[in-house]
Design an enzyme around this catalytic site. Structure first.
Site, PDB file in Angstrom:
ATOM      1  N   LYS A  46       0.735  -1.194  -0.259  1.00 38.71           N
ATOM      2  CA  LYS A  46       0.313   0.109  -0.159  1.00 38.71           C
ATOM      3  C   LYS A  46       0.382   1.660  -0.453  1.00 38.71           C
ATOM      4  O   LYS A  46       0.343   2.084  -0.835  1.00 38.71           O
ATOM      5  CB  LYS A  46      -1.022   0.004   1.159  1.00 38.71           C
ATOM      6  N   ASN A  47       1.832   1.395   1.207  1.00 43.00           N
ATOM      7  CA  ASN A  47       2.504   2.806   1.282  1.00 43.00           C
ATOM      8  C   ASN A  47       3.697   2.855  -0.063  1.00 43.00           C
ATOM      9  O   ASN A  47       4.028   3.496   0.342  1.00 43.00           O
ATOM     10  CB  ASN A  47       3.628   2.553   2.243  1.00 43.00           C
ATOM     11  N   CYS A 102      -4.906   8.076  10.182  1.00 43.64           N
ATOM     12  CA  CYS A 102      -4.669   7.783  11.251  1.00 43.64           C
ATOM     13  C   CYS A 102      -4.672   8.324  11.889  1.00 43.64           C
ATOM     14  O   CYS A 102      -3.271   9.254  12.331  1.00 43.64           O
ATOM     15  CB  CYS A 102      -4.334   6.357  10.966  1.00 43.64           C
ATOM     16  N   ARG A 127       1.209  14.630  13.715  1.00 38.98           N
ATOM     17  CA  ARG A 127       1.057  14.153  11.722  1.00 38.98           C
ATOM     18  C   ARG A 127       1.198  15.704  11.737  1.00 38.98           C
ATOM     19  O   ARG A 127       0.456  16.439  10.949  1.00 38.98           O
ATOM     20  CB  ARG A 127       0.704  13.320  11.242  1.00 38.98           C
ATOM     21  N   ASP A 162       5.205   0.642  11.987  1.00 37.80           N
ATOM     22  CA  ASP A 162       4.249  -0.353  11.473  1.00 37.80           C
ATOM     23  C   ASP A 162       3.430  -1.239  12.018  1.00 37.80           C
ATOM     24  O   ASP A 162       2.934  -1.972  11.638  1.00 37.80           O
ATOM     25  CB  ASP A 162       3.757   0.265  10.376  1.00 37.80           C
ATOM     26  N   ARG A 175      -8.243  -0.333   5.130  1.00 40.37           N
ATOM     27  CA  ARG A 175      -7.467   0.497   4.638  1.00 40.37           C
ATOM     28  C   ARG A 175      -6.728   0.049   3.447  1.00 40.37           C
ATOM     29  O   ARG A 175      -5.554   0.555   2.950  1.00 40.37           O
ATOM     30  CB  ARG A 175      -7.822   1.825   5.075  1.00 40.37           C
TER      31      ARG A 175
HETATM   32  C1  EPZ Z   1       4.572   6.937   6.023  1.00 37.21           C
HETATM   33  O1  EPZ Z   1       3.973   8.614   6.748  1.00 37.21           O
HETATM   34  C2  EPZ Z   1       3.694   5.759   6.054  1.00 37.21           C
HETATM   35  N1  EPZ Z   1       2.762   6.484   5.701  1.00 37.21           N
HETATM   36  C3  EPZ Z   1       3.206   5.048   7.684  1.00 37.21           C
HETATM   37  O2  EPZ Z   1       2.019   4.204   7.509  1.00 37.21           O
HETATM   38  C4  EPZ Z   1       4.577   5.230   8.756  1.00 37.21           C
HETATM   39  O3  EPZ Z   1       4.135   4.478  10.070  1.00 37.21           O
HETATM   40  C5  EPZ Z   1       5.472   6.223   8.592  1.00 37.21           C
HETATM   41  O4  EPZ Z   1       5.793   6.588   6.765  1.00 37.21           O
HETATM   42  C6  EPZ Z   1       6.604   6.139   9.656  1.00 37.21           C
HETATM   43  O5  EPZ Z   1       7.060   4.555   8.420  1.00 37.21           O
HETATM   44  C7  EPZ Z   1       2.645   6.227   4.202  1.00 37.21           C
HETATM   45  O6  EPZ Z   1       3.661   5.900   3.651  1.00 37.21           O
HETATM   46  C8  EPZ Z   1       1.158   6.337   3.216  1.00 37.21           C
HETATM   47  P1  EPZ Z   1       6.847  10.418   8.300  1.00 37.21           P
HETATM   48  P2  EPZ Z   1       4.405   9.551   7.191  1.00 37.21           P
HETATM   49  O7  EPZ Z   1       6.706  11.752   7.480  1.00 37.21           O
HETATM   50  O8  EPZ Z   1       5.172  10.024   5.524  1.00 37.21           O
HETATM   51  C9  EPZ Z   1       6.757  13.644  12.177  1.00 37.21           C
HETATM   52  C10 EPZ Z   1      -0.159   3.206   8.034  1.00 37.21           C
HETATM   53  O9  EPZ Z   1      -0.251   2.465   8.790  1.00 37.21           O
HETATM   54  N2  EPZ Z   1       6.821  15.258  10.812  1.00 37.21           N
HETATM   55  O10 EPZ Z   1       8.206   9.481   8.639  1.00 37.21           O
HETATM   56  O11 EPZ Z   1       3.179  10.438   7.382  1.00 37.21           O
HETATM   57  C11 EPZ Z   1       5.909  13.030  12.637  1.00 37.21           C
HETATM   58  O12 EPZ Z   1       5.026  13.077  12.607  1.00 37.21           O
HETATM   59  C12 EPZ Z   1       0.882   4.313   8.170  1.00 37.21           C
HETATM   60  O13 EPZ Z   1       0.381   2.748   6.591  1.00 37.21           O
HETATM   61  C13 EPZ Z   1       7.207  16.142  11.211  1.00 37.21           C
HETATM   62  O14 EPZ Z   1       6.952  16.001  12.512  1.00 37.21           O
HETATM   63  O15 EPZ Z   1       5.109   9.551   8.301  1.00 37.21           O
HETATM   64  C14 EPZ Z   1       6.237  11.453  12.428  1.00 37.21           C
HETATM   65  O16 EPZ Z   1       6.686  11.523  14.543  1.00 37.21           O
HETATM   66  C15 EPZ Z   1       1.246   4.798   9.091  1.00 37.21           C
HETATM   67  N3  EPZ Z   1       7.136  16.407  10.513  1.00 37.21           N
HETATM   68  C16 EPZ Z   1       8.079  11.403  11.895  1.00 37.21           C
HETATM   69  O17 EPZ Z   1       8.512  13.014  10.870  1.00 37.21           O
HETATM   70  C17 EPZ Z   1       6.113  16.790   9.485  1.00 37.21           C
HETATM   71  O18 EPZ Z   1       6.847  17.392   8.367  1.00 37.21           O
HETATM   72  C18 EPZ Z   1       7.730  10.459  10.795  1.00 37.21           C
HETATM   73  O19 EPZ Z   1       6.481  10.122   9.765  1.00 37.21           O
HETATM   74  C19 EPZ Z   1       6.696  15.607   8.682  1.00 37.21           C
HETATM   75  C20 EPZ Z   1       7.125  14.540   9.670  1.00 37.21           C
END
Ligand code: EPZ
Length: 431
Positions: free
Chosen positions: A22-23, A126, A131, A316, A408
């Site tokens: 999915k991701n 989610c 986030r 995840d 989802r």
């Molecule tokens: C991706 O989310 C995945 N989603 C998530 O999977 C996964 O948990 C996550 O990466 C971490 O591996 C998809 O690929 C669709 P991040 P993403 O930006 O990109 C902080 C699932 O269940 N952050 O790597 O949104 C954030 O809050 C989902 O399939 C900021 O502070 O995650 C987090 O603490 C859930 N500012 C960390 O960085 C920003 O602008 C990592 O988030 C962006 C992120």
């Protein structure tokens, strides 16, 4: 609204075909916005999030066609999507759609790169933490876009096009890296992304962009270099197997005992998780077919785990591994370092009789001899499947409510588990 009924206590024996990730599929679909030619994606999973993203893309003017299942196809075979963004008719991504899936916010990068402007609602997704999107906006600003926030929307514009830049992420971000990559491929000149996410889904996106004509080096490492090109073409690309689905079924087999072949799974996509599953007492072997997971007789050992960006243990899989630890012979600690609020499953796992307490960013799990079936509520995608894993090992019947979260991200979950001997059925919830 559907729910899932599970009668626990059966070992899992059989073969589970692993779907496309999915991701990876979501950013690959969004990459179609970067070219007027057709991008064909194979092995796309049939999921609610994929369907929702198709609606969002078609709102921008993307035409799509889905190859139907042909006679002789495996019953669970990924679909082939043809996406064509010949004319982008609307650069607005509305609240009603983006608020339902966070990844749809990533249309920002390609829309600004190709059209010089975009208006994208701030995201939802989610409920696992605040986030924010500050890193994504910082990357776009570095590449020369001006950004305003008005009425819950991000207004981005770069009328003269984006220009190459150095982007240094303060924290590893998957979505930030996807966005920066998709914007920089059409920016003028050279870009460097430092502290880039190394997740396999980022490498998959980069490889697809390269097939479309982009110049990218270093994907899969923490420094990615991009030389902008003036346009991208079409391509045909196959989505990689889902490492989170793989890990989930591997943990399920470790939980119930038995012998399961995870067909098409690739161990290098989740080695750190496989190592922990082995430490917990399962046997994991890689073959040409995929990954085989067995646990016969031996008990489950407690293992301490800390989540981390790839190649570390994935956030995840945290909820699923916690479900496994509820039946370990001893106490284990799971520390969540990526999201601050990803413990919604703790209260629900306790309904099965699990002993878990929270201490700051950690959960301390005291293994119990047996879990007992219970009615529980799915809260987010990965948390929901941890309840399925607990229910598979619990004595008696469990009912999992609000399973739309599962739809989802897990393709044919009940069919795949049912084929391995689990007693699991979907029932329609009255009202
Ligand atoms: C991706 O989310 C995945 N989603 C998530 O999977 C996964 O948990 C996550 O990466 C971490 O591996 C998809 O690929 C669709 P991040 P993403 O930006 O990109 C902080 C699932 O269940 N952050 O790597 O949104 C954030 O809050 C989902 O399939 C900021 O502070 O995650 C987090 O603490 C859930 N500012 C960390 O960085 C920003 O602008 C990592 O988030 C962006 C992120």
């Amino acid at each position: 609204m559907d729910r899932i009924r599970i009668v626990g206590g059966k070992e899992l024996h059989g073969t589970i075909p692993i779907s496309g990730a999915k991701n990876a599929a979501l950013p690959l679909m969004i990459a179609a916005l970067l070219t007027p030619e057709t991008l064909t994606l194979e092995n796309v999973p049939r999921l609610v999030d994929v369907r929702l993203l198709m609606r969002i893309l078609s709102n921008h003017g993307v035409d799509y066609a889905i190859d139907g299942k042909r006679p002789g196809d495996a019953p669970i075979a990924g679909q082939t999507l043809h996406l064509s963004a010949k004319n982008i008719v609307d650069t607005t991504a509305p609240y009603e759609l983006v608020s339902r899936m966070r990844a749809s916010f990533w249309v920002l990068g390609p829309l600004v790169a190709r059209m010089g402007q975009a208006k994208v609602s701030l995201p939802g997704g989610c409920a696992i933490g605040t986030r924010p999107v500050d890193f994504l906006l910082m990357a776009m600003e570095k590449l020369g876009a001006s950004i305003d926030i008005e009425g819950g929307y991000v207004l981005a514009s770069a009328p003269k096009g984006l220009r190459g830049a150095e982007i240094n992420f303060p924290k590893v971000t998957v979505g930030g890296t996807h966005t920066a990559l998709m914007a920089a491929v059409l920016a003028k000149g050279h870009s460097l992304i430092r502290n880039a996410a190394r997740e396999p889904e980022v490498t998959d996106l980069a490889n697809c962009l390269i097939a479309m004509g982009a110049k990218i080096k270093g994907a899969g490492t923490s420094e990615i270099e991009i030389e902008g090109v003036s346009g991208l073409g079409g391509a045909r690309y196959e989505v990689l197997p889902d490492r989170i689905e793989t890990g989930t079924f591997a943990i399920a087999a470790a939980m119930t005992g038995g012998d399961v072949m995870l067909e098409r799974a690739r161990p290098e996509l989740l080695q750190s998780a496989l190592d922990m599953i082995e430490k917990a007492g399962a046997r994991v072997t890689s073959t040409n077919e995929g990954i085989r997971v067995t646990r016969n007789g031996s008990g489950i050992s407690p293992v301490d785990v800390e989540t981390a960006p790839f190649p570390g243990f994935p956030t995840d899989l945290q909820a699923q591994f916690m479900a496994l630890m509820t039946r370990a012979r001893g106490t284990s600690r799971m520390t969540e370092t990526i999201f601050e609020n990803r413990f919604m499953h703790v209260a629900e796992l306790s309904r099965f009789g699990a002993h878990i307490r929270l201490e700051d960013d950690s959960a301390i799990i005291e293994g119990v001899e047996r879990l007992k079936g219970a009615p529980v509520m799915a809260t987010d995608l990965r948390a929901s499947v941890s309840l399925v894993i607990a229910a598979l090992a619990a004595e008696g019947e469990s009912m999992i409510h609000r399973v739309y979260h599962l739809d989802r991200g897990f393709e044919q979950l009940e069919q795949k588990l049912g084929a391995c001997g689990a007693i699991v059925e979907r029932v329609s919830e009255p009202g």
